[in-house]
Motif scaffolding. Structure first.
Motif, short mmCIF file in Angstrom:
data_model
loop_
_atom_site.label_atom_id
_atom_site.label_comp_id
_atom_site.label_asym_id
_atom_site.label_seq_id
_atom_site.Cartn_x
_atom_site.Cartn_y
_atom_site.Cartn_z
N LEU B 156 0.83 -1.21 0.00
CA LEU B 156 0.00 0.00 0.00
C LEU B 156 0.86 1.25 0.00
CD1 LEU B 156 -2.91 -0.99 2.41
CD2 LEU B 156 -2.91 -0.84 -0.09
N ILE B 157 1.95 1.21 0.74
CA ILE B 157 2.84 2.39 0.76
C ILE B 157 3.36 2.67 -0.65
CG2 ILE B 157 5.03 3.28 1.59
CD1 ILE B 157 4.59 1.94 4.18
N ILE B 158 3.81 1.60 -1.30
CA ILE B 158 4.35 1.80 -2.65
C ILE B 158 3.25 2.27 -3.60
CG2 ILE B 158 5.48 0.66 -4.59
CD1 ILE B 158 6.88 -1.14 -2.75
N LYS B 159 2.09 1.65 -3.47
CA LYS B 159 0.97 2.02 -4.35
C LYS B 159 0.64 3.51 -4.20
CE LYS B 159 -3.46 1.57 -3.25
NZ LYS B 159 -4.41 2.55 -3.65
N ASN B 160 0.57 3.96 -2.96
CA ASN B 160 0.24 5.37 -2.75
C ASN B 160 1.32 6.27 -3.33
OD1 ASN B 160 -2.00 4.53 -1.53
ND2 ASN B 160 -1.51 5.34 0.52
N TYR B 161 2.54 5.83 -3.24
CA TYR B 161 3.62 6.62 -3.79
C TYR B 161 3.47 6.73 -5.31
CZ TYR B 161 8.29 8.61 -4.04
OH TYR B 161 9.35 9.45 -4.23
N PHE B 162 3.18 5.60 -5.93
CA PHE B 162 2.97 5.59 -7.38
C PHE B 162 1.84 6.53 -7.78
CE2 PHE B 162 4.67 1.00 -7.98
CZ PHE B 162 5.96 1.49 -7.90
N GLU B 163 0.78 6.52 -6.97
CA GLU B 163 -0.37 7.37 -7.30
C GLU B 163 -0.01 8.83 -7.23
OE1 GLU B 163 -3.41 6.03 -4.64
OE2 GLU B 163 -3.92 4.31 -5.93
N GLY B 164 0.99 9.13 -6.42
CA GLY B 164 1.39 10.53 -6.28
C GLY B 164 2.19 11.04 -7.46
N LEU B 165 2.68 10.15 -8.29
CA LEU B 165 3.45 10.60 -9.46
C LEU B 165 2.49 11.23 -10.46
CD1 LEU B 165 5.74 7.48 -9.97
CD2 LEU B 165 6.33 9.63 -8.88
N PRO B 166 2.93 12.30 -11.15
CA PRO B 166 2.05 12.98 -12.09
C PRO B 166 1.62 12.05 -13.24
CG PRO B 166 4.21 14.04 -11.98
CD PRO B 166 4.24 12.94 -11.02
N ASP B 167 0.34 12.09 -13.59
CA ASP B 167 -0.17 11.24 -14.66
C ASP B 167 0.47 11.56 -16.00
OD1 ASP B 167 -1.76 9.99 -12.90
OD2 ASP B 167 -3.51 11.27 -13.26
N GLY B 168 0.83 12.83 -16.17
CA GLY B 168 1.36 13.28 -17.45
C GLY B 168 2.57 12.47 -17.91
N LEU B 169 3.38 12.05 -16.94
CA LEU B 169 4.57 11.27 -17.28
C LEU B 169 4.21 10.02 -18.04
CD1 LEU B 169 6.69 11.43 -14.02
CD2 LEU B 169 7.33 12.27 -16.28
N GLU B 170 3.21 9.32 -17.47
CA GLU B 170 2.81 8.06 -18.07
C GLU B 170 2.21 8.28 -19.45
OE1 GLU B 170 -0.14 6.04 -15.83
OE2 GLU B 170 -0.15 4.39 -17.28
N GLU B 171 1.35 9.32 -19.53
CA GLU B 171 0.71 9.61 -20.81
C GLU B 171 1.73 9.88 -21.90
OE1 GLU B 171 -2.31 12.70 -20.61
OE2 GLU B 171 -3.15 11.56 -18.93
N SER B 172 2.70 10.70 -21.57
CA SER B 172 3.66 11.05 -22.62
C SER B 172 4.49 9.84 -23.03
CB SER B 172 4.59 12.19 -22.16
OG SER B 172 5.22 11.81 -20.96
N ALA B 173 4.77 8.97 -22.06
CA ALA B 173 5.51 7.76 -22.40
C ALA B 173 4.70 6.89 -23.33
CB ALA B 173 5.87 6.99 -21.13
N LYS B 174 3.40 6.84 -23.04
CA LYS B 174 2.53 6.03 -23.87
C LYS B 174 2.50 6.55 -25.30
CE LYS B 174 -0.71 3.16 -21.68
NZ LYS B 174 -1.72 3.13 -20.64
N LEU B 175 2.45 7.87 -25.39
CA LEU B 175 2.45 8.48 -26.72
C LEU B 175 3.72 8.12 -27.47
CD1 LEU B 175 0.94 11.99 -26.06
CD2 LEU B 175 -0.10 10.04 -27.22
N ASP B 176 4.82 8.01 -26.72
CA ASP B 176 6.07 7.63 -27.36
C ASP B 176 6.13 6.13 -27.67
OD1 ASP B 176 6.91 10.16 -27.31
OD2 ASP B 176 8.13 9.97 -25.49
N GLY B 177 5.09 5.39 -27.30
CA GLY B 177 5.02 3.99 -27.68
C GLY B 177 5.55 3.02 -26.63
#
Lengths: 493, 291
Positions: B156-177
Motif C-alpha cells: 500500500l505504501i508503494i501504491k500510494n507513492y505511485f499514485e502521487g506521481l504525475p499522470d502526465g509522465l505516463e501519458e507522454s511515455a505512452k504516446l512515445d510507444g
C-alpha cells in the motif's frame, strides 16, 4: 541517467537472486534412501539442546554401534509443546520420540502412541534387563506400556546452602544446625558486615530451610495419605519464619525478582553471605568470588535439623524422559530393535561414557573422564539416551561431574551431606501420569509460588493462608489431591 | 525579541536536548554494557562488576564465537535470507502495487479489498502450518521468505507513492510507444527510489529479525537463521531450563560469549542502516507532493 542505471543494476540483481533463490533451494535429505546393510533409516525427535544433533560424534557412534542410521530432529527451545502438537496434528513421521512427562501423557491418552508391551516382549530383552520394576509404573496407562522410561542420574541433590566461610571464621560463628541458629548467624553477619546476608532467586524458595520445617517434596506421605505441600500444616510455620527473615532485612528483598545469575552475582561480589547454590554453578561462582576477594572461602552448611532432631532432604526420582514410538511410524520393529541394542550392556557404556582408556578411566571403582577427548566426543551423549541402564548409569553419569575438580567437590559434598540425613523420595516420583495432576500442575505451582512469595514479603498476612488454600483447592488442587490419593491407595495395598 | 522569550526559548531547547539525550542513552547504554561484557573476563561478568567499560579485557570470546560452526552457519543463512527475501519481496510487492495504482485497472477496488482482507484475517497458526507442510515447505529454506514475500502494508505504501506521481509522465511515455512494463521500469521506478529504498530496508530488517517463522517451521540445523540461534543460546542457559536439564547445565554458555554472539548478530543490520536512512524521510511521507 545515473539513477536509471543504478535501478537497472538493482533489478537485475533482484531477479537473479530471486531466480537463484528458487532454484538453489535444496531438498535436504528427508529420509533419502537406506544404507547398505538393509536397515532402514529411522527418524527420532529429541528435546532441545544447543548443538547440531546430526553432526555430533555421538550420532556417528550410535550408527556404528547399532547399524541404524538415525536422522534427528529437535523441538525448539521455546514453545516446544506447541510445535509438538503441530507436528502430531500434521501426522509428521517419526519413529522414535523423546518426550517430557506432560507431552507423553497428552500423546498417550490421545492415542498417538503405540503400546509397547508386545514389541518389548519379542524384541526387547536388553530393555527388560536395564529398567527397574518401579520405573515401568510411570509409563503404564491402563495396563499398557506406552514408553520406555528414562530416569537419568539416580538419587542426587542439586542445591544446598553455602556461606562465606571466611566471614564465619572472622566473626567466630559456628555452622547453624537449626532454623533458629541460622537466624542468629544471619543476624550476626548483618550486624558485622552491614549487608543483607541471605540471597536467592525466585525458584529457590524451598529447599534446605523448608525441609527443616518438614516441607520436603511437592507430595508427602503423611500417615499413608498423600498431602501436597500447600496443605501441609508446617507450611505456615515455614512462611512465618521466612517472613521474619524478610522483615528484619536478613533475606534479600529482591528475591522474588532475582534470576539465579543475579543471586550468584550478589554472592560473588560480596553483597550477600549466604545463598542456595547449585553444584553445577559452583565452580564459576567460586572462581568469580575468589577473583574479587582472594581470601574468600565458601563453606557448605549441612542440612538443617528440624524439630524432630533429624535433617531431612526431599528428592524427586521422577522419570525425566519418555521414549515413545508413535502409531504413525512404519518401522516400529526396527525402532524397538534400535532402542534395545542401545541398552545392550557393552554398547550402552560406550554410548554413555565412551571407551575405557580413551574416553574414561576407572579409579577406585569410580569413572573419571579423560579430557579433552571426553568433551570432544561425548559432551552431548545424554541427549541421545533413549532409556538408561538404571543399575549402572548413576555411576557412569558421575564421570561428567568429574570433569572439573571444583564441580566434583561440590557435587560430592552435597551428596555426602544428604546421605547423612534422611532422604525422603517424593512418592509421586513413581506415579504414572495422573490426569488431574498433570493438567493442573503448572497453574497450581505458579499460584502457590506467587502467593508464598507474597506471604514471605509480608504483602499478605499469613492469617489469610486458609482462604488462599481453599482457593488453591478450588482451582484444581482438590481434584489433584483426590486423584493422587486414589492412585496411592492402589500401590500401598 | 525580549529577553524573556529568548530565555524560555533557551529553556525549552535545553529541556528538549536533555530529553533526547536521555532517550538516546537509554537505548545506547545497554548496548555499551553488552560490548563491555563481551570483552570482559567471565569472573567479572558473573560478579556483576561490568558496567560501561570492560574489566579483565580479553578477546577470546569473539574468537570462540567466530569459530563456532553453528554461529557461522546461521549467520550465512541470515545474510542469504535478508538478501534473497528483500530482493524477491521488493520485486513482487512492486509489481503488485503498480497495477493497483492505475485507475484504468478494471475491478481495482475488489482487488484492493481482497488484499486488505488478508491483512485483517489470517488462517491461524495450525492451518498455516498444515498448508506449509502440504506445500513441502516445512524445514526448507524458502519457507522463511516465501510466505512473507508480499507484505500488503508495504504494498500500500508503494501504491500510494505511485499514485502521487504525475499522470502526465505516463501519458507522454505512452504516446512515445512505451509498453506498461517499459513505463514501470524506465519511468515509474527510477522516480520511486526513496520509497523502494525504504521498503527494502523494512524487508531487510524484518527478515533479519524474524525468529518466529524459523522457530515454527525449521528444525533442521542447516537452515536455522541467526535470531533463532541466539534465542536458543539464551533460553538454553536460563535457570529454568538448566534446572530440568542437569547435563545442559554442565555445558552452559558463559555470559560473555552470549554477549559477543548478540553483538555479532546485530552488527550487520546496524551497518546497513546508515546507508539507507537518508531515503527514509522521503519514502515514508506517503502521498505528499513530490518536488
Amino acid at each position: 541517467m545515473k539513477k536509471g542505471s543504478w535501478l537497472a543494476i538493482v533489478l537485475v540483481f533482484a531477479l537473479a537472486l530471486a531466480a537463484c533463490g528458487n532454484n538453489s533451494t535444496p531438498a535436504p535429505g528427508s529420509g533419502s534412501g537406506g544404507d547398505g546393510e538393509g536397515n532402514p533409516n529411522l527418524t527420532m525427535l529429541m528435546q532441545y539442546s544447543l548443538f547440531d544433533p546430526n553432526a555430533d560424534p555421538v550420532a556417528k557412534n550410535i550408527e556404528d554401534a547399532t547399524g541404524y542410521k538415525v536422522t534427528y530432529e529437535m523441538l525448539p527451545a521455546e514453545s516446544a509443546d506447541e510445535k509438538l502438537n503441530l507436528m502430531v496434528a500434521n501426522k509428521q513421521n517419526f519413529d522414535i520420540m523423546k518426550l517430557g512427562s506432560a507431552q507423553f501423557y497428552k500423546l498417550a491418552t490421545a492415542g498417538a502412541l503405540e503400546p509397547l508391551n508386545d514389541l518389548i516382549e519379542s524384541h526387547g530383552p536388553n530393555i527388560k534387563a536395564a529398567i527397574k520394576e518401579d520405573s515401568w509404573e510411570s509409563v503404564t496407562i491402563d495396563g499398557k506400556i506406552y514408553a520406555i522410561p528414562e530416569t537419568g542420574s539416580g538419587i542426587s541433590v542439586g542445591e544446598e546452602l553455602v556461606v562465606r566461610q571466611d566471614w564465619m571464621e572472622e566473626l567466630s560463628l559456628k555452622n547453624p544446625t537449626t532454623p533458629d541458629e541460622l537466624y542468629e548467624v544471619l543476624k550476626a553477619i548483618k550486624k558485622a558486615k552491614n549487608i543483607v546476608p541471605l540471597t536467592g532467586s525466585k525458584d529457590s524458595i524451598y529447599g534446605d530451610i523448608a525441609a527443616a520445617f518438614g516441607v520436603l517434596n511437592d507430595w508427602n506421605d503423611v500417615d499413608g495419605k498423600l498431602l501436597h505441600k500447600a496443605e501441609l500444616p508446617q507450611m505456615k510455620e515455614f512462611l512465618t519464619y521466612m517472613n521474619k527473615l524478610y522483615s528484619e532485612g536478613l533475606l534479600d528483598s529482591e528475591m522474588p525478582i532475582n534470576t539465579s545469575a543475579k543471586a550468584i552475582e550478589k554472592f560473588s561480589s560480596g553483597n550477600a553471605a549466604m545463598i542456595k547454590l547449585a553444584w553445577w554453578s559452583a565452580s564459576s561462582a567460586e572462581a568469580a568470588l575468589v577473583k574479587n576477594f582472594p581470601e574468600a572461602k565458601i563453606g557448605i552448611i549441612p542440612y538443617l535439623v528440624g524439630k524432630d532432631g533429624k535433617s531431612s532432604i526431599g528428592v524427586n526420582l521422577a522419570t525425566t524422559w519418555f521414549i515413545a514410538i508413535p502409531k504413525i511410524s512404519k518401522q516400529k520393529e526396527h525402532a524397538i530393535k534400535l532402542l534395545d541394542t542401545k541398552l545392550k550392556k557393552d554398547i550402552f557404556i560406550k554410548l554413555a561414557i565412551g571407551e575405557e582408556g580413551v574416553h574414561h578411566e576407572v579409579k577406585d571403582g569410580k569413572y573419571y573422564p579423560i579430557l579433552p577427548k571426553f568433551n570432544d566426543d561425548l559432551t552431548n551423549a545424554s541427549s541421545y539416551m533413549t532409556g538408561v541402564n538404571e543399575y549402572d548409569y548413576p555411576a557412569y553419569w558421575q564421570a561428567r561431574v568429574r570433569k572439573d575438580p571444583v564441580l566434583q567437590s561440590y557435587y560430592e559434598a552435597f551428596q555426602e551431606n544428604a546421605a547423612k540425613g534422611n532422604i525422603v523420595v517424593d512418592p509421586m516420583s513413581i506415579a504414572p501420569p495422573i490426569d488431574a495432576v498433570s493438567k493442573n500442575k503448572q497453574k497450581l505451582t505458579k499460584l502457590l509460588d506467587d502467593t508464598v512469595l507474597m506471604y514471605i514479603a509480608g504483602a499478605q498476612s499469613r492469617d489469610n493462608y486458609d482462604t488462599f488454600l481453599s482457593q488453591w483447592m478450588a482451582e484444581g488442587g482438590a481434584e489433584s489431591v483426590k486423584e493422587a490419593n486414589e492412585w496411592y491407595q492402589t500401590i500401598s495395598k | 525579541m525580549t529577553v524573556k522569550t529568548s530565555f524560555s526559548e533557551k529553556l525549552f531547547n535545553f529541556c528538549n536536548y536533555l530529553f533526547f539525550i536521555l532517550v538516546g542513552l537509554t537505548t545506547l547504554l545497554p548496548f555499551v554494557n553488552l560490548i563491555a561484557k563481551s570483552f570482559s573476563s567471565e569472573a567479572a561478568v558473573i560478579s556483576g562488576k561490568v558496567n560501561l567499560l570492560p574489566i579483565g579485557f580479553q578477546t577470546g570470546t569473539y574468537m570462540y564465537v567466530l569459530k563456532d560452526s553453528m554461529f557461522l552457519n546461521s549467520l550465512k543463512n541470515s545474510i542469504l535470507l535478508a538478501i534473497v527475501g528483500t530482493a524477491l519481496g521488493l520485486f513482487l510487492t512492486t509489481i503488485t502495487a503498480y497495477p493497483l495504482s492505475r485507475v484504468q485497472l478494471r475491478g481495482r477496488k475488489w482487488f484492493l479489498l481482497m488484499f486488505i482482507f488478508t491483512m485483517l484475517f489470517s488462517g491461524g497458526l495450525i492451518p498455516t502450518y498444515l498448508l506449509m507442510h502440504n506445500l513441502g515447505l516445512v524445514n526448507q529454506f524458502p519457507v522463511l521468505f516465501l510466505p512473507a514475500a508480499i507484505n500488503v502494508f508495504n504494498m500500500l505504501i508503494i501504491k500510494n507513492y505511485f499514485e502521487g506521481l504525475p499522470d502526465g509522465l505516463e501519458e507522454s511515455a505512452k504516446l512515445d510507444g512505451a509498453s506498461n512494463i517499459r513505463i514501470l521500469f524506465s519511468i515509474v521506478l527510477p522516480l520511486s527510489l526513496p520509497v523502494l529504498a525504504t521498503i527494502a530496508l523494512f524487508f531487510a530488517v524484518a527478515f533479519w529479525n524474524d525468529y518466529f517463522t524459523s522457530m515454527i517451521y525449521i528444525t533442521n540445523q542447516d537452515f536455522k537463521p541467526l535470531q533463532l540461534y541466539l534465542k536458543e543460546l539464551l533460553v538454553s542457559s536460563s535457570s529454568e531450563f538448566l534446572k530440568d536439564n542437569v547435563d545442559a547445565a554442565l555445558n552452559t554458555t558463559p555470559q560473555s560469549i552470549q554477549a559477543a554472539s548478540i553483538l555479532l548478530a546485530t552488527l550487520p543490520i546496524l551497518m546497513v542502516y546508515p546507508f539507507l536512512q537518508k531515503y527514509f524521510v522521503k519514502g515514508v511521507l506517503v502521498g505528499s507532493v513530490k518536488g
